[in-house]
Motif scaffolding. Structure first.
Motif, PDB file in Angstrom:
ATOM      1  N   ALA A 293      -3.451  -7.025  -0.318  1.00 11.70           N
ATOM      2  CA  ALA A 293      -3.231  -6.351   0.959  1.00 11.70           C
ATOM      3  C   ALA A 293      -1.847  -5.724   1.012  1.00 11.70           C
ATOM      4  CB  ALA A 293      -3.411  -7.334   2.116  1.00 11.70           C
ATOM      5  N   LEU A 294      -0.806  -6.450   0.556  1.00 13.90           N
ATOM      6  CA  LEU A 294       0.553  -5.917   0.598  1.00 13.90           C
ATOM      7  C   LEU A 294       0.691  -4.689  -0.293  1.00 13.90           C
ATOM      8  CD1 LEU A 294       3.492  -6.140   1.535  1.00 13.90           C
ATOM      9  CD2 LEU A 294       3.938  -7.508  -0.503  1.00 13.90           C
ATOM     10  N   MET A 295       0.157  -4.799  -1.514  1.00 20.19           N
ATOM     11  CA  MET A 295       0.228  -3.679  -2.461  1.00 20.19           C
ATOM     12  C   MET A 295      -0.486  -2.449  -1.880  1.00 20.19           C
ATOM     13  SD  MET A 295      -1.236  -3.657  -6.323  1.00 20.19           S
ATOM     14  CE  MET A 295      -2.839  -3.095  -5.705  1.00 20.19           C
ATOM     15  N   ILE A 296      -1.704  -2.698  -1.402  1.00 21.11           N
ATOM     16  CA  ILE A 296      -2.489  -1.610  -0.815  1.00 21.11           C
ATOM     17  C   ILE A 296      -1.772  -1.034   0.396  1.00 21.11           C
ATOM     18  CG2 ILE A 296      -4.630  -1.083   0.413  1.00 21.11           C
ATOM     19  CD1 ILE A 296      -6.070  -3.039  -1.370  1.00 21.11           C
ATOM     20  N   ASP A 297      -1.149  -1.931   1.181  1.00 21.28           N
ATOM     21  CA  ASP A 297      -0.472  -1.504   2.402  1.00 21.28           C
ATOM     22  C   ASP A 297       0.648  -0.520   2.079  1.00 21.28           C
ATOM     23  OD1 ASP A 297      -0.705  -1.756   5.142  1.00 21.28           O
ATOM     24  OD2 ASP A 297       0.880  -3.231   5.304  1.00 21.28           O
ATOM     25  N   LEU A 298       1.495  -0.864   1.107  1.00 17.37           N
ATOM     26  CA  LEU A 298       2.607   0.019   0.751  1.00 17.37           C
ATOM     27  C   LEU A 298       2.109   1.343   0.199  1.00 17.37           C
ATOM     28  CD1 LEU A 298       5.223  -2.461  -0.763  1.00 17.37           C
ATOM     29  CD2 LEU A 298       5.481  -1.014   1.258  1.00 17.37           C
ATOM     30  N   LEU A 299       1.040   1.290  -0.590  1.00 18.39           N
ATOM     31  CA  LEU A 299       0.470   2.517  -1.137  1.00 18.39           C
ATOM     32  C   LEU A 299      -0.115   3.366  -0.003  1.00 18.39           C
ATOM     33  CD1 LEU A 299       0.179   3.721  -3.969  1.00 18.39           C
ATOM     34  CD2 LEU A 299      -2.141   2.772  -4.047  1.00 18.39           C
TER      35      LEU A 299
END
Lengths: 213, 213, 213
Positions: free
Chosen positions: C8-14
């Motif tokens: 979720a964090l990775m996707i969020d930043l992207l």
């Protein structure tokens, strides 16, 4: 107080429905599609209450109680299937918006007072709840908000309704009957102001109105 | 720190007043009525602070301290009674907006730091507070926000002011005098940028400006 | 669940980056300057997530983790240095916006479910997160939001993506692979809907479309 809470919930859901219909009607007038109608109905119906709940720091009712999603769906379907004449959009929009205004200035004020805000803040939050959904609806649809239209009175009835509600709650006289009287009064004032172009003075003393808003 | 808090409160109320005047002046220019003037004054004056307080998760000052309602009322009356010449609306609007900008980039940053945000977040929240009220004011009045007007610099002075405030608080040098210097600097930069059309590069390297915004 | 949080964090930043690029591209098309580009990138990239975090009553990620400020800066520089042809702005804007939409409907739903909201509220918040940043971007730039453009489908893919995410999390099947499949599906549906003008029915049964939006 339980009675007042129940009244508030019932009124709140009905108010969501009225504002949701106003959102779907504006979507129709702007030529939006069915999904846009649902979104604008949701924003108009739930926006004021979400703003209210964020300010008093509780999880917004629309996100904790799924029942709040039913009125926007009903409103979207109602406008989709039952609506036909283009010339009546603007009139109906004002009437449904006025009905929502009459209910939300009450429920917003009551919820604020229940969360311990002092009466002045309660009235301010009641007005914010009442005008917030319609303001968001008009802003995202890229219209000058009805709230600021100088051709009639919009916010004054909501201010009056929020003030009366705070007074009734403070004196212990708030109940289903007095609440219905306040809502009817706000609704009637708003619709009459629109029908007969009751106006407030312009923002600057001595300036003249231009022909249109 | 108590001293810094007192300064922040005083500056905050003064900043609310400046932005509220900018809201009433925009209401005048758009031909809104007296109630619309009060609402736009409230939104411009209180919007940035409410956004700030929602983000740091506290009940917004405007809803916990009734004193915050006085500046919008004063601003509305001031514009109603004292304002006359239509040609000066835009100029005065920019000047009052700049005064609010100078104060709010400081109070927003200080309140964020007091709530324990790290300096980068404090600066971001200070800028949000400073530009938020004016952004809401312009958006609900259906104007392209001053914030995005490429004909002069708007946000850079606020970013500088928030950064300086974070630096002064971090080094323990923040007080009434240094705060006033920062506010004056931000105000002066913004007004000079507007007066002499100081500009930032466009969003794309090599693109030419069109004649107007 | 830790795995899902990391995803979720990775996707969020992207997702922040994709929406931020869409913001900078809109700033370019509107003739805003470099600072306006950064602000619109920040608003588009961070607005949906901030709304989500305010609703679930946590300090917004953008204000607690400075890493969230990097994507808007990168997006602004990318558009400033690498962008040149004016004719491709609108196309690229839609593509980057679609990429953000695909990611945010997932991260918004997951964060809502992690905070204990029931699945219906989780889907609603996922959709709010996904469409919120783009809505704010278009509203402050004084455009009719893409969200309401009846010439193609915008919100339906996000609703589908949020629904599938809630289903996958509920059944324990959510992981990097299934998440990527959902994001790709939402992205593809949105881009295809735009490219081939897939449309939803209008808000009122039997009304005809006008030639343009």
């Amino acid at each position: 107080m339980t009675n007042a809470v129940d009244v508030a919930l019932m009124i709140d859901l009905l108010g969501v429905f009225f504002f949701a219909v106003s959102g779907s009607l504006l979507a129709a007038r702007k030529g939006f599609d069915l999904v846009g109608s649902l979104l604008l109905a949701s924003l108009a119906g739930l926006g004021g209450g979400v703003a209210r709940d964020l300010i008093i720091d509780t999880v917004p009712a629309a996100f904790s109680n799924p029942a709040y999603l039913i009125p926007p769906v009903l409103a979207t379907l109602l406008v989709y299937f039952l609506f036909s004449g283009v010339e009546r959009v603007s009139n109906l929009l004002v009437v449904f918006d006025a009905a929502g205004l009459g209910l939300f200035c009450i429920t917003g004020t009551i919820k604020a007072l229940e969360f311990g805000l002092h009466p002045v803040a309660g009235i301010l939050l009641g007005v914010t709840t009442a005008v917030g959904g319609g303001l968001l609806r008009d802003v995202v649809a890229n219209e000058v908000p009805q709230l600021f239209d100088p051709r009639d009175i919009y916010a004054l009835p909501a201010m009056l309704g929020a003030g009366l509600t705070a007074l009734l709650v403070g004196t212990g006289w708030f109940n289903v009957v007095t609440g219905a009287v306040v809502a009817t009064l706000v609704f009637a004032l708003r619709v009459l102001a629109w029908r007969f172009s009751w106006r407030a003075p312009l923002a600057v003393l001595g300036w003249k109105r231009s022909g249109t808003a």
